[in-house]
Design an enzyme around this catalytic site. Sequence first.
Site, PDB file in Angstrom:
ATOM      1  N   GLU A 318       0.859  -1.201   0.000  1.00  0.00           N
ATOM      2  CA  GLU A 318       0.000   0.000   0.000  1.00  0.00           C
ATOM      3  C   GLU A 318       0.888   1.241   0.000  1.00  0.00           C
ATOM      4  O   GLU A 318       0.755   2.128   0.838  1.00  0.00           O
ATOM      5  CB  GLU A 318      -0.907  -0.013   1.247  1.00  0.00           C
ATOM      6  CG  GLU A 318      -1.650  -1.334   1.404  1.00  0.00           C
ATOM      7  CD  GLU A 318      -2.566  -1.400   2.620  1.00  0.00           C
ATOM      8  OE1 GLU A 318      -3.682  -1.881   2.484  1.00  0.00           O
ATOM      9  OE2 GLU A 318      -2.145  -0.953   3.713  1.00  0.00           O
ATOM     10  N   CYS A 414     -10.374   1.300   8.153  1.00  0.00           N
ATOM     11  CA  CYS A 414      -9.701   2.535   8.564  1.00  0.00           C
ATOM     12  C   CYS A 414     -10.266   3.745   7.846  1.00  0.00           C
ATOM     13  O   CYS A 414     -10.339   4.834   8.406  1.00  0.00           O
ATOM     14  CB  CYS A 414      -8.198   2.428   8.319  1.00  0.00           C
ATOM     15  SG  CYS A 414      -7.767   1.915   6.658  1.00  0.00           S
TER      16      CYS A 414
END
Lengths: 644, 644
Positions: A318, A414
Site C-alpha cells: 500500500e 480505517c
Amino acid sequence: MGIKTNEFAPLKNVKVKDGFWSKYEDIAKNVIIPYQWEALNDRVPDTAPSHAIENFRIAAGEAEGEFHGFVFQDSDVAKWLEAVAYRLTIAPDENLEKTADDVIDLIGRAQREDGYLDTYYLLKEKGKEFTNLLDCHEMYVAGHMAEAAVAYFEATGKRKLLDIICKFIDLIATRVGKEEGKIHGYSGHPEIELALVRVYKATGERKYLDFCEYLVNERGTEPNFFQQELESRNFINMWGGTDKKADTVYCQAHKPLREQKEAAGHSVRAGYLYTGAAHLAVETGDKELFDTCETLWDNATQKQMYVTGGFGSQVHGEAFSFDYQLPNDLSYTETCAAISFLFFAQKMLMCDVDSKYSDVMERILYNGSISGMALDGKHFFYTNPLETWDEQNKRVPAFRHNKIKRPGWFGCACCPPNLARMITSLGNYIYSTGDNTIYTHLYIGSDAKVKVGDWSVTISQKSSMPWEGKSEFTLSGGSYTFAVRVPFWADKFNLSVNGKAVEYEVKKGYAYIKGDWKDGDKVTVDMPLEVKMIEANPFVRADSGKVAICRGPVVYCLESKDNGDRLSSIRLVGEADFRCEKDEELFPNSVSIYAKALKKKAWETNDLYKAFTASFDEIEIKLIPYAFWGNRDDNREMAVWVRY
Amino acid sequence: MGIKTNEFAPLKNVKVKDGFWSKYEDIAKNVIIPYQWEALNDRVPDTAPSHAIENFRIAAGEAEGEFHGFVFQDSDVAKWLEAVAYRLTIAPDENLEKTADDVIDLIGRAQREDGYLDTYYLLKEKGKEFTNLLDCHEMYVAGHMAEAAVAYFEATGKRKLLDIICKFIDLIATRVGKEEGKIHGYSGHPEIELALVRVYKATGERKYLDFCEYLVNERGTEPNFFQQELESRNFINMWGGTDKKADTVYCQAHKPLREQKEAAGHSVRAGYLYTGAAHLAVETGDKELFDTCETLWDNATQKQMYVTGGFGSQVHGEAFSFDYQLPNDLSYTETCAAISFLFFAQKMLMCDVDSKYSDVMERILYNGSISGMALDGKHFFYTNPLETWDEQNKRVPAFRHNKIKRPGWFGCACCPPNLARMITSLGNYIYSTGDNTIYTHLYIGSDAKVKVGDWSVTISQKSSMPWEGKSEFTLSGGSYTFAVRVPFWADKFNLSVNGKAVEYEVKKGYAYIKGDWKDGDKVTVDMPLEVKMIEANPFVRADSGKVAICRGPVVYCLESKDNGDRLSSIRLVGEADFRCEKDEELFPNSVSIYAKALKKKAWETNDLYKAFTASFDEIEIKLIPYAFWGNRDDNREMAVWVRY
C-alpha cells in the site's frame, strides 16, 4: 520555543456554512456517524461485522467471547469518537453525547489497572504486550485513542477519556524509550507521534512532546529495532509465519527520518509520521526536522502525487513507489493516505505559509479524499484509482484491489471513520493567525472568530466554491493584515475591498492586504473558473499524451455510464469546445462538463491487429467531478486522464 | 482414420539454408547446445546450478547426494536431448551423439526396474509416486522425455531412449486411466498428451493414442480430479502449505476441453494441451475435438495475443486473462508460451490449411519466441514484455518479472532448451503435402525433398525474408499443385513462374498454382515489404492511440538506448517519413527503421501538473526489430507501441 508563525483557528471558533461542505457535514451527521455506530456494533446487514465495541465489552468483563478483528480494531472506535467530538463541537447533541460518554465509560472499564488498553492484547495475546511493535499496532491504537480524547475534551470539557489515555501512554512510556531497561523501539505504524503533540497541547505536559521526540528520532536508527525485535521473536511474524527480514521501508524505519529524501513505504504510515514530525518541529523549533519534512513534502507532492491528491502508486505494501511512477489503473491511492497528507499540509502551514501546502489541501479535499465515500454516506472506497475497468478488476488479480462501486464497510475499516473525522473537523483547516495576519487557506463558506494581534475578529465567508470562483469575506474592525490564498489554478485573481480594487502583495501564493478594517468591510475574491486541460510532467509515463480536465480545484473524469465503454478510445482534439452545465443528478449545484471529442469506431471485423486507419465518430463527452464517480449502476469504466 | 489433409515434411528431409535462420541454427549448434550442456552439468559460473544431470547420476547410484531443483528438473535434460536429436538430424556430429548416447545410458541406469523414471520421486519422495498429479509434473517429465526419445529415434535410428520411455509410459498407464482401480486423473501440467501422439506415430502402437485420448477426455470432468486428489492429501500442497481449493483454471481442468470457449489459465499448459488435442483430433478424425481446438485458437489469437505472438497477459498464474486485456508492461508472455502456439498452429494446419495458423507461426518465429534469447545465445528472457521501464521493474514488485536484460540461466529453465529445440527443428514447419499439393507455410530458405501424390519432388527455396520480401522456389518435375501462403501483411503479392505472371487461386490465405512442372521450374514470390503502422482492435485499451511499427512479419520497437528516456513522450505524426536502413550492429542484414516524430520537451520547472502546452522537439527515432531488443548495455526503456 517553536518555529511556528501562525496557529489554526480551532474548530469551536469556525462554523462551516458552505454550499458544498455543509452537505457533507449533513451526511456525516445524519448518515455516517449513526451508520458507523451501527457498524461498530455489528448491526449492519450484509457487511463484515466489526466486533470493535464487542471487544471492549469482553475486555470489560461484560460479555463473553473472543477478540475478533484486526490488531488495530480499537482504532475504529477511536476514530468514530473523534468524529463525534467534532460533531458535538459543531452542534450539541445530547443523545449522541450520551452514547459517546457510555462508550468512554466502557473503554474505562476495559482498561487494565496498570493503564494498559488495547483489546487485542487484553483478550487475545495476554502477556505479550510490547513484544511485537512491528506488526501489532499498540501505539497506533493508543494514538488514535489519544486524538479522540483530545478532541472530546476540547468539545465537551470532559477529561475522562483523556485521563484514560494519558494513563495508557504513561504506561507505554515506562516500557518504551531511550532509558536503559526500556525497549528502544517505536511503532510499526506511526500515528502516536502526531497524537502526542496534540496531547501535549491539550494538557500542557511537556513529557508527551518529549516522548514524541524520542519516537521520531529513534526510528530508523542502526541497529534496526524491528530487525532485532524480529530476531527476538525467532522471526515469527504475527500471522504465525516467518520473516527473515523486517520490511523496514514499509514501516518507515529504513533510515532515520532526517536522512530521508524520498517519500517511501506505506503511504498512510508515511503521511502520519510526517504529520507528527512536522508538528513536533514547529512546536520544538527544530528547523532541521522541519526542513526534512519539507523535503519529503516536496518529493511526495511534486514527484509521487496523483492529480487527484492521491498517494500510493502500488498495492504491494500500500505504498509509494518512486518518482513519476504513477500508474492510473494499478494505483492504490488509499483514502486514508490522502487524508494523512491533509493533516501534514496543515502542520507545514503553521511554520511556512506557502500555497504549495494549501493548494494540495484543497486538491485532496475536493478530489482524492471524498472520492472514498459514496454520496449516500454508506459505501466506501478503500482505494481510489484514476482509471478503472470493472472486468479487469474482477478477472485480473493485480487489479483486484480496485472496484467499480463502493462496498458497504471493510474488515479493515480505517477509511470510513477517517473520512468522518475529516469532514466534521473541516473548520480546523480554514483560517490561521500569526504575525498580526489572518490567513485564509481554504475558500469554504464559514463564520469564524479569530484572535489576531490584539484584535478579536469575526470573519464571515460566503463562497460559491467549487462550482463558481467567488468568495466574499465580511470582517470586523481592527488593524491587521488579511491574507488569502491565490490558488494554483486561478489564472485571474481579482481582489477587491468594498467593491473597489485594492493593493496587495503576493508572497508564496498568498495575497496580503494590510489594512485598518472597519466592521463590515467586505473583501471579495473573484477567480473565474475555466475548464482546463492539465498535463502531467513528461516523466510520468502513464499520463503521456493525455490530459486531465479540471475546473478550479475539481478534477473531472469520464464514466462509461455517460460515454459508453472503451473510454480509452476517446480523444479530445483542438479546442474541444468545453461547455459547463449545472447538473444536480449526483450533487446539489454540481457542474458537469461537456466537450467535443472523437471516439475510435469499433471494427466490423474480428481482427486483433490491422493497418491503422483513421476512423472516428464525432461525439460529445460528458465529464463529472471525480469525487462523484461510481455512484451509479451499470458503470463499467472510469478514467481521469483522457487522450489528447 | 484421421481428418488430416496433409502431413508436414519431416526435418530429415528439409535442410534450412536461410540468411536469417541459419544464423540461429549456428548459434544453437555452436553456443546454445554446448552452453546448455554445461548448464545441465552445473559448470556455468555465476548462474544457479541446474543439478539436472547430477540428479540422474544419484538416481543411478553413481553419485552421492540429494535431489535438487524443481519437480520437473528432468525435463531440461529431455529438451536438451531433443534439441541434440534435431541437431544430429541436420548434420551428424560424432562427439555430440556420443555425449547424448552417454546421457541416454545414464537415464537408463537411473530408471527403476518397474520402469519408473522421474528423479524427483526416485530420490526425494520415494513411494509417493502418483499421489500429486496436480503439482508434481511426473507425466510432464515423461512427455518431454518421450518427445526427446522420438526425436532421437528419428535422428539416429537408436531405440534405446524410446524403449526406456515407453516402459515408463506403460507403467504410468497401469496406474492412471479410466479402468477400475486406476487413478482417474491426468497431469497438472499438460505435455504428455502431445508426446503420446508422437510416440504413437513413431511406434505405430495405438495404445499410446488411446492413452492420449483418455487424458484429453478425462480432464476437467466432474467431480474434479484435482480437487479430490487435494482432499486425499488433506489439502497439503507440494510446498507443505495447504490449499483448500485446487486452482483448476491454472492447470487446465476447470471444465472439459470440449466445453471450453476461451483460452484460460497458465498459457504454456494451455498451448501444450491444445497442441496434443489438435494432433489427437487430426489423427483420430475427431472433428468435434478439432472444432474445439479451432474455437480456442480463434479466441487466443484473435482476442488474447500480443502483436509479437506473445501469450499470457499476467504474471499471476503465468496466465491468460480475458478478451482484449493486453497490458504491455505487465504482460507475462513467456517464451515457452509463444513456442507452444507454434506447435499448436502446426497441428491445426494438418487438417485445415488456413493462413490464420501459419501467419501466427511466422509472427511467433520472428518476434515473441526468439526475443527470449540474447544474440550471444547465452542469455534468456523468461518473460517478453512489449514495454518496459527498468526502474519500474526493479522497484515495483508488480513488474518484477520483467527485466531490461536477459539473465544467464534460470532456476526454472524451461525456456532456453525450448528455444533450442524450436530453432533446431525449424525444418519441420516449412512444407506439408497432401491432396496432391505441396503447401509452403513459411518463407525460409531451404532444400527439401517431399512426396506429393506419386511424385518425389525437390524444392529449393531461396528467401530474403524477413529483410526483403522475395522468395524463389526451384522445383523438380511432376504433376502437382504448388501452394504458397499469402501473408496477412502482404499488400502486394506477385507470383510468377519462370519470370511470367501466372494464374492462381487463393483459398484461406494460400495461393494455389496447378501445374505440370518441369525440373528447374522457378516459382517466384515477390511481396514488397513496407513499413506499416499497425493498430490494435479498439477494445484493447492498452494500445489505444498507439501504433506498432511493423515491416513484413517483423515487429519493431523503440529502445531508450537509441531514443533517450521517456519513450512514452514520443509521438509519431502524419506520414512519419519512414526510412529503412541496413543496420548490422545487432544482426547480419538487419534493417532498422527511422522516422520523424515529436518528443515532448522536458519541463524547466519541477511541477508535477500544469496547464497543457504543446511543446515538442522534432526528432528522428530509430526502431529495431523487437526480437533484438535488450542486447545492449545502458538501455532503460523499451516500447513496441508508439503513440500516434
